[in-house]
Design an enzyme around this catalytic site. Structure first.
Site, PDB file in Angstrom:
ATOM      1  N   LEU A 118      40.806  47.481  38.806  1.00 59.60           N
ATOM      2  CA  LEU A 118      41.350  46.800  37.636  1.00 59.60           C
ATOM      3  C   LEU A 118      41.808  45.400  38.001  1.00 59.60           C
ATOM      4  O   LEU A 118      42.491  45.205  39.015  1.00 59.60           O
ATOM      5  CB  LEU A 118      42.539  47.588  37.074  1.00 59.60           C
ATOM      6  CG  LEU A 118      43.449  46.845  36.077  1.00 59.60           C
ATOM      7  CD1 LEU A 118      42.715  46.575  34.772  1.00 59.60           C
ATOM      8  CD2 LEU A 118      44.733  47.627  35.825  1.00 59.60           C
ATOM      9  N   SER A 119      41.458  44.399  37.179  1.00 55.82           N
ATOM     10  CA  SER A 119      41.980  43.041  37.301  1.00 55.82           C
ATOM     11  C   SER A 119      41.655  42.475  38.679  1.00 55.82           C
ATOM     12  O   SER A 119      40.487  42.351  39.029  1.00 55.82           O
ATOM     13  CB  SER A 119      43.482  43.049  37.008  1.00 55.82           C
ATOM     14  OG  SER A 119      43.990  41.743  36.856  1.00 55.82           O
ATOM     15  N   ALA A 120      42.670  42.136  39.505  1.00 57.37           N
ATOM     16  CA  ALA A 120      42.385  41.670  40.861  1.00 57.37           C
ATOM     17  C   ALA A 120      41.631  42.736  41.641  1.00 57.37           C
ATOM     18  O   ALA A 120      40.782  42.421  42.481  1.00 57.37           O
ATOM     19  CB  ALA A 120      43.678  41.311  41.575  1.00 57.37           C
ATOM     20  N   ALA A 145      38.096  42.455  40.472  1.00 59.81           N
ATOM     21  CA  ALA A 145      37.447  41.328  41.141  1.00 59.81           C
ATOM     22  C   ALA A 145      37.129  41.672  42.592  1.00 59.81           C
ATOM     23  O   ALA A 145      36.088  41.273  43.125  1.00 59.81           O
ATOM     24  CB  ALA A 145      38.352  40.093  41.068  1.00 59.81           C
TER      25      ALA A 145
END
Length: 373
Positions: A138-140, A143
């Site tokens: 999720l999110s970072a 990424a």
């Protein structure tokens, strides 16, 4: 309720709480990214089990993310192993994986190498099926899942990126914030080239599931399209119109390769902000709603597991009385250390988890305040 409540405890029977089920993985390699590793191994595993690597978001921990996302529930149900790399505050004050730092996002270096070392250690310790290793985040963490898929594509059969960003769209903090506000700026062919140059691998490639809320104000939803555009050329399906349908009320697109297999899919969760979508009101819910764990009537964890083919095997669950075990020291009824010699150095001897009587604590506090006799 604060998110850090879920980072250390989970509700047990009778209203008590207990230490959470993830255990530490140690001695897995040189660990150049200085990450912590947590593992969940169900009491029962399938033969040659799959491995799912789960990457938390900023401000989160492995245990908190597992509690909210429900991945360990699915692991228990379907007999696969979970690996949770965990960021240390000494590396990033907000506990974000450093998905934008060149030293942490290149093959053979930094955090990317640390995560790959963890995968190798767990794969040996638990006889993992090397054709069924997956990564999500999720999110970072999403990424960073993009980083792992790009730098070690031969390791993964599939990935799932939730509210994340494409690989290579930033190389410093300023660029990272710019990408979060808009999208990976490169053309689709240039985005694909970033993956092709990351490892020297020439296929086959992992299939990818992309999830994003249309109301996300933290990571611009246009990044979901950039991730799709990055992977379509890799799978040779550029220009092919997607199949479109509605899944649990939300738009879903899917692209098939010449083999007929879906290789890229994308969910747009209408109106959702920054986080992962859950179905907290399901008859048998997976996960629990909380900060960045958003009840939207669709379970991303369950849908992703289905996309990866992990739900075809269901482990029969024994009665609760027979299921009592020390989750930190047993695998399929035998100790980790006795099953695999190498595991002696991977898993430290567990300490007994303290059991806290919440009712007694509350009553003592009320008595101290003169509110209860």
């Amino acid at each position: 309720m604060r998110n850090d409540f879920f980072d250390a405890i989970a509700k047990g029977p009778g209203g008590t709480v207990r230490a959470y089920r993830l255990v530490d993985l140690t001695g897995f390699g040189s660990n150049p990214g200085a990450l912590r590793a947590r593992v969940h191994v169900p009491a029962r595993l399938t033969d040659r089990p799959a491995l799912v690597v789960v990457l938390h978001g900023c401000t989160q921990t492995a245990a908190g993310y597992d509690h909210g996302s429900g991945w360990s529930q699915l692991a228990d149900r379907h007999g696969f192993v979970l690996l949770y790399p965990e960021q240390e505050r000494s590396n990033n004050a907000n506990l974000c994986f450093n998905w934008f730092e060149p030293g942490d996002t290149a093959r053979g270096a930094g955090e990317a190498l640390s995560i790959h070392q963890m995968i190798e250690a767990v794969s040996v310790a638990h006889a993992i099926d090397c054709d069924r290793i997956f990564v999500t985040g999720l999110s970072a963490g999403g990424a960073m899942a993009s980083v792992m898929l790009a730098t070690y594509p031969e390791t993964f059969a599939g990935g799932a990126i939730i509210a994340g960003l494409p690989y290579g769209c930033a190389s410093n903090v300023q660029q990272a914030f710019g990408a979060m506000r808009s999208r990976g700026q490169a053309r689709p062919d240039a985005l694909a080239a970033l993956i092709q140059h990351a490892s020297g691998h020439d296929g086959p490639w992992p299939k990818v599931s992309v999830w994003h809320g249309s109301g996300d104000s933290t990571v611009n939803p246009n990044n979901a399209d950039a991730i799709v555009e990055q992977w379509l050329p890799i799978h040779g399906v550029v220009g092919s119109p997607p199949m479109t349908d509605i899944v649990d009320g939300y738009p879903h697109r899917a692209w098939r390769a010449a083999s007929g297999q879906i290789v890229v899919e994308a969910y747009s969760i209408t109106g959702m902000g920054h986080g992962i979508p859950l179905d907290a009101n399901a008859v048998h819910p997976v996960g629990a709603a909380g900060p960045y764990m958003l009840s939207m009537g669709i379970s991303s964890s369950k849908r992703i597991a289905e996309f990866w083919g992990l739900t075809s095997d269901t482990i029969p669950q024994p009665e609760a009385a027979k299921r009592k075990r020390d989750a930190s020291s047993t695998v399929s009824g035998t100790s980790v250390a006795s099953r695999v010699p190498q595991a002696r150095r991977l898993y430290p001897e567990p300490k007994p988890a303290p059991v806290i009587d919440v009712r007694r604590i509350i009553e003592d506090a009320l008595r101290a305040g003169g509110l209860l006799k």
